[in-house]
Design a protein around this motif. Structure first.
Motif, PDB file in Angstrom:
ATOM      1  N   VAL A 174       1.312   7.298  -9.558  1.00 47.46           N
ATOM      2  CA  VAL A 174       2.374   6.508  -9.217  1.00 47.46           C
ATOM      3  C   VAL A 174       1.915   5.505  -8.259  1.00 47.46           C
ATOM      4  O   VAL A 174       2.719   4.317  -8.624  1.00 47.46           O
ATOM      5  CB  VAL A 174       3.093   7.812  -8.168  1.00 47.46           C
ATOM      6  N   GLY A 175       1.034   5.634  -7.503  1.00 53.22           N
ATOM      7  CA  GLY A 175       0.503   4.452  -6.645  1.00 53.22           C
ATOM      8  C   GLY A 175      -0.639   4.542  -6.068  1.00 53.22           C
ATOM      9  O   GLY A 175      -1.245   5.666  -6.022  1.00 53.22           O
ATOM     10  N   LEU A 176      -1.422   3.596  -5.581  1.00 50.57           N
ATOM     11  CA  LEU A 176      -2.569   3.674  -4.877  1.00 50.57           C
ATOM     12  C   LEU A 176      -2.714   2.798  -3.752  1.00 50.57           C
ATOM     13  O   LEU A 176      -1.995   1.754  -3.675  1.00 50.57           O
ATOM     14  CB  LEU A 176      -3.721   3.578  -5.858  1.00 50.57           C
ATOM     15  N   GLY A 177      -3.800   2.634  -3.011  1.00 51.53           N
ATOM     16  CA  GLY A 177      -4.012   1.872  -1.828  1.00 51.53           C
ATOM     17  C   GLY A 177      -5.415   2.201  -1.210  1.00 51.53           C
ATOM     18  O   GLY A 177      -6.084   3.007  -1.602  1.00 51.53           O
ATOM     19  N   LEU A 178      -5.949   1.390  -0.338  1.00 53.70           N
ATOM     20  CA  LEU A 178      -6.999   1.307   0.428  1.00 53.70           C
ATOM     21  C   LEU A 178      -7.061   1.956   1.586  1.00 53.70           C
ATOM     22  O   LEU A 178      -6.201   1.750   2.295  1.00 53.70           O
ATOM     23  CB  LEU A 178      -7.705   0.077   0.511  1.00 53.70           C
ATOM     24  N   ARG A 179      -7.971   2.923   2.037  1.00 52.14           N
ATOM     25  CA  ARG A 179      -8.034   3.437   3.349  1.00 52.14           C
ATOM     26  C   ARG A 179      -8.744   2.788   4.144  1.00 52.14           C
ATOM     27  O   ARG A 179      -9.888   2.648   3.726  1.00 52.14           O
ATOM     28  CB  ARG A 179      -8.387   4.956   3.037  1.00 52.14           C
ATOM     29  N   THR A 180      -8.365   2.300   5.341  1.00 46.40           N
ATOM     30  CA  THR A 180      -9.251   1.506   6.454  1.00 46.40           C
ATOM     31  C   THR A 180      -9.040   2.316   7.518  1.00 46.40           C
ATOM     32  O   THR A 180      -8.193   3.013   8.013  1.00 46.40           O
ATOM     33  CB  THR A 180      -8.798   0.037   6.543  1.00 46.40           C
ATOM     34  N   VAL A 181     -10.077   2.212   8.417  1.00 50.23           N
ATOM     35  CA  VAL A 181     -10.349   2.694   9.782  1.00 50.23           C
ATOM     36  C   VAL A 181     -11.056   1.642  10.692  1.00 50.23           C
ATOM     37  O   VAL A 181     -11.399   0.710  10.488  1.00 50.23           O
ATOM     38  CB  VAL A 181     -11.287   3.828   9.946  1.00 50.23           C
ATOM     39  N   THR A 182     -10.602   1.994  12.160  1.00 52.50           N
ATOM     40  CA  THR A 182     -10.937   1.225  13.311  1.00 52.50           C
ATOM     41  C   THR A 182     -10.213  -0.163  13.176  1.00 52.50           C
ATOM     42  O   THR A 182      -9.629  -0.463  12.373  1.00 52.50           O
ATOM     43  CB  THR A 182     -12.488   0.988  13.229  1.00 52.50           C
ATOM     44  N   PHE A 183     -10.431  -0.879  14.423  1.00 55.34           N
ATOM     45  CA  PHE A 183      -9.628  -2.107  14.266  1.00 55.34           C
ATOM     46  C   PHE A 183     -10.299  -3.409  13.632  1.00 55.34           C
ATOM     47  O   PHE A 183      -9.694  -4.263  13.486  1.00 55.34           O
ATOM     48  CB  PHE A 183      -9.519  -2.434  15.776  1.00 55.34           C
ATOM     49  N   ILE A 184     -11.472  -2.943  12.945  1.00 53.90           N
ATOM     50  CA  ILE A 184     -12.086  -4.053  12.223  1.00 53.90           C
ATOM     51  C   ILE A 184     -11.619  -3.718  10.722  1.00 53.90           C
ATOM     52  O   ILE A 184     -12.144  -4.424   9.777  1.00 53.90           O
ATOM     53  CB  ILE A 184     -13.487  -4.322  12.500  1.00 53.90           C
ATOM     54  N   ASN A 185     -10.767  -2.806  10.317  1.00 56.03           N
ATOM     55  CA  ASN A 185     -10.376  -2.300   9.227  1.00 56.03           C
ATOM     56  C   ASN A 185     -11.684  -2.188   7.981  1.00 56.03           C
ATOM     57  O   ASN A 185     -11.737  -2.789   7.014  1.00 56.03           O
ATOM     58  CB  ASN A 185      -9.594  -3.614   8.289  1.00 56.03           C
ATOM     59  N   LEU A 357       1.882  14.807   3.392  1.00 61.01           N
ATOM     60  CA  LEU A 357       2.720  13.959   4.295  1.00 61.01           C
ATOM     61  C   LEU A 357       1.914  13.192   4.916  1.00 61.01           C
ATOM     62  O   LEU A 357       2.398  11.637   5.268  1.00 61.01           O
ATOM     63  CB  LEU A 357       3.500  15.040   5.273  1.00 61.01           C
ATOM     64  N   ASN A 358       0.509  13.131   5.311  1.00 63.89           N
ATOM     65  CA  ASN A 358      -0.379  12.301   5.721  1.00 63.89           C
ATOM     66  C   ASN A 358      -0.246  10.915   4.862  1.00 63.89           C
ATOM     67  O   ASN A 358      -0.643   9.818   5.300  1.00 63.89           O
ATOM     68  CB  ASN A 358      -1.797  12.700   5.895  1.00 63.89           C
ATOM     69  N   TYR A 359      -0.134  11.120   3.626  1.00 64.56           N
ATOM     70  CA  TYR A 359      -0.164   9.789   2.712  1.00 64.56           C
ATOM     71  C   TYR A 359       1.154   9.300   2.264  1.00 64.56           C
ATOM     72  O   TYR A 359       1.467   8.132   2.065  1.00 64.56           O
ATOM     73  CB  TYR A 359      -0.937  10.204   1.520  1.00 64.56           C
ATOM     74  N   LEU A 360       2.183  10.262   2.415  1.00 64.92           N
ATOM     75  CA  LEU A 360       3.295   9.690   1.932  1.00 64.92           C
ATOM     76  C   LEU A 360       4.290   9.410   2.965  1.00 64.92           C
ATOM     77  O   LEU A 360       5.315   8.426   2.687  1.00 64.92           O
ATOM     78  CB  LEU A 360       4.112  10.817   1.048  1.00 64.92           C
ATOM     79  N   ALA A 366      -2.262   7.703   6.430  1.00 62.27           N
ATOM     80  CA  ALA A 366      -3.623   7.504   6.098  1.00 62.27           C
ATOM     81  C   ALA A 366      -4.000   5.970   5.599  1.00 62.27           C
ATOM     82  O   ALA A 366      -5.102   5.494   5.946  1.00 62.27           O
ATOM     83  CB  ALA A 366      -4.459   8.564   5.395  1.00 62.27           C
ATOM     84  N   SER A 367      -3.063   5.558   4.680  1.00 62.67           N
ATOM     85  CA  SER A 367      -3.337   4.182   4.163  1.00 62.67           C
ATOM     86  C   SER A 367      -1.809   3.775   3.901  1.00 62.67           C
ATOM     87  O   SER A 367      -1.106   4.107   3.280  1.00 62.67           O
ATOM     88  CB  SER A 367      -4.064   4.510   2.873  1.00 62.67           C
ATOM     89  N   GLU A 368      -1.535   2.773   4.893  1.00 66.40           N
ATOM     90  CA  GLU A 368      -0.028   2.207   4.659  1.00 66.40           C
ATOM     91  C   GLU A 368      -0.034   1.330   3.392  1.00 66.40           C
ATOM     92  O   GLU A 368       1.099   1.409   2.575  1.00 66.40           O
ATOM     93  CB  GLU A 368       0.086   1.053   5.907  1.00 66.40           C
ATOM     94  N   PRO A 369      -1.133   0.487   2.822  1.00 64.89           N
ATOM     95  CA  PRO A 369      -0.867  -0.165   1.506  1.00 64.89           C
ATOM     96  C   PRO A 369      -0.499   0.919   0.384  1.00 64.89           C
ATOM     97  O   PRO A 369       0.226   0.813  -0.401  1.00 64.89           O
ATOM     98  CB  PRO A 369      -2.084  -0.817   1.323  1.00 64.89           C
ATOM     99  N   ALA A 370      -1.360   2.201   0.595  1.00 68.04           N
ATOM    100  CA  ALA A 370      -0.939   3.210  -0.452  1.00 68.04           C
ATOM    101  C   ALA A 370       0.601   3.713  -0.453  1.00 68.04           C
ATOM    102  O   ALA A 370       0.894   4.049  -1.324  1.00 68.04           O
ATOM    103  CB  ALA A 370      -2.102   4.358  -0.515  1.00 68.04           C
TER     104      ALA A 370
END
Length: 401
Positions: A174-185, A357-360, A366-370
């Motif tokens: 259905v969709g995909l995206g990248l998970r990033t963490v910290t302020f430096i992505n 729900l953490n992704y949707l 967890a990942s806004e692009p996703a």
């Protein structure tokens, strides 16, 4: 007697000295030269003319070199743009008017693109160099269990690993995206949301009815309303929570592939924080419900025990599968030698619902692009009549990722 008068006349003539003769001759020459000065005469500065010529030639060379460089750059840029345009897939329905029910929000321009790899498999580009593609569809067996939650070995009990003859179900991306963490992505993993292909119709119908109870497909204005609903932090979380509680979609999965070397403990900590943050939404234990408190606590202990393992190299697949009862099955592997191995099962559906729900949906995912890409994939579904599988990708034959 005749000579005397002549001599007398000569004596009366004025006498001139040699100096006076020279002065007279010079005055005559001077008058001549003054007459010649009246003619037009051009005074030329040879040095100045030479410097001007050199400056002209230098400017001419600079101008010619600038023109040559500009021509080469424009040629390379034009060739690059032509190559990029030729490599783009043709959008088969991009010419449909925006009012057509089959036209996307932007005339089909936002559709995901699927290509075929060298082995003929359908893949979708992720935009990440470490994990460049995701499969468009995956076939998963109906995992059964439960397996021991106290097991902390790196491989599951062989009796719980589905065999190659197990019946499988097709899941569509259905969709995909990248998970990033910290302020430096810092990039962690690529995550993709899959729904069982045969369950897409129920998801289509449920989402369509939320906007128009009597419609079988949504027109562009209604799709925009649904998009705004799903992207809203509060309304979107409520909508997805209601769908998941009612078992829609019945079967779905999140495919997680790290883009850097990590370990199960780091992944577990992120998942546990996500579950705890969604605990009030999913109906976690409240004051005065000791039975629910104990059941949820046991489910979380089972979930933590599944991740009591070692390292997770990059490009290794971790699969979270939710079935029609809400049971969470976790597999690891995905390579061609060992295949996917079932490493854990958690029966309490609240755990899987909180993870979903953490992704949707919600204020923080967890990942806004996703999340946004999944919503766009949902738009591909609801623009088609209910009961048909949305053609969310446009194939390009023999293209390399």
């Amino acid at each position: 007697m005749l000579r005397q008068p002549a001599i007398r006349r000569l004596a009366q003539l004025p006498t001139r000295s040699p100096f006076q003769s020279r002065v007279q001759s010079r005055s005559l020459l001077s008058r001549r030269s003054s007459r010649t000065h009246g003619r037009p005469v051009e005074n030329l500065n040879i040095r100045q003319l030479s410097e001007q010529s050199e400056e002209y030639q230098r400017n001419r060379r600079i101008f010619l070199w600038c023109g040559t460089v500009a021509g080469v750059v424009s040629f390379i840029y034009t060739s690059y743009k032509i190559a990029v345009e030729l490599s783009k897939p043709v959008q088969l329905d991009s010419s449909l008017p925006s009012t057509d029910p089959l036209a996307g929000p932007s005339g089909g321009a936002d559709r995901k693109v699927v290509v075929y790899d060298e082995e003929g498999r359908e893949i979708v580009p992720t935009g990440n160099s470490t994990v460049p593609t995701f499969p468009r569809t995956i076939d998963l067996p109906d995992y059964t269990g439960p397996i021991s939650s106290s097991s902390n070995s790196d491989s599951a009990d062989p009796s719980t690993i589905p065999t190659l003859t197990s019946p499988t179900t097709e899941y569509t991306l259905v969709g995909l995206g990248l998970r990033t963490v910290t302020f430096i992505n810092l990039q962690v993993y690529v995550v993709g949301y899959y729904v069982a292909t045969s369950d897409i119709a129920a998801l289509q119908a449920a989402l369509t009815k939320k906007i128009n109870p009597i419609a079988t497909t949504l027109v562009p204005g209604e799709r925009e309303e649904l998009r705004a609903l799903l992207l809203d932090p509060v309304a979107g979380e409520q909508a997805w929570d209601e769908l998941l509680r009612s078992g829609i979609p019945a079967r779905s999965a999140f495919r997680v592939v790290p883009v850097r070397d990590t370990d199960f403990h780091h992944l577990r900590d992120g998942f546990v924080r996500a579950i705890q943050a969604r605990a009030p939404t999913v109906g976690s234990p409240r004051a005065g419900t000791a039975a629910e408190d104990e059941a949820f606590g046991e489910a979380m202990r089972q979930f933590r025990a599944v991740f009591n393992r070692g390292s997770v190299p990059k490009r290794k697949e971790l699969l979270l599968v939710r079935d029609e009862t809400g049971r969470l099955s976790i597999t690891y592997g995905g390579d061609r030698r060992a295949g996917r191995q079932l490493i854990g099962v958690v029966e309490d559906e609240r755990v899987s619902r909180a993870l979903w729900l953490n992704y949707l949906a919600g204020k923080k995912v967890a990942s806004e692009p996703a999340r946004k890409n999944i919503v766009e994939g949902i738009m591909e579904f609801v623009e088609r009549p209910v009961g048909t599988v949305a053609s969310q990708v446009v194939p390009v034959i023999n293209a390399k990722p």
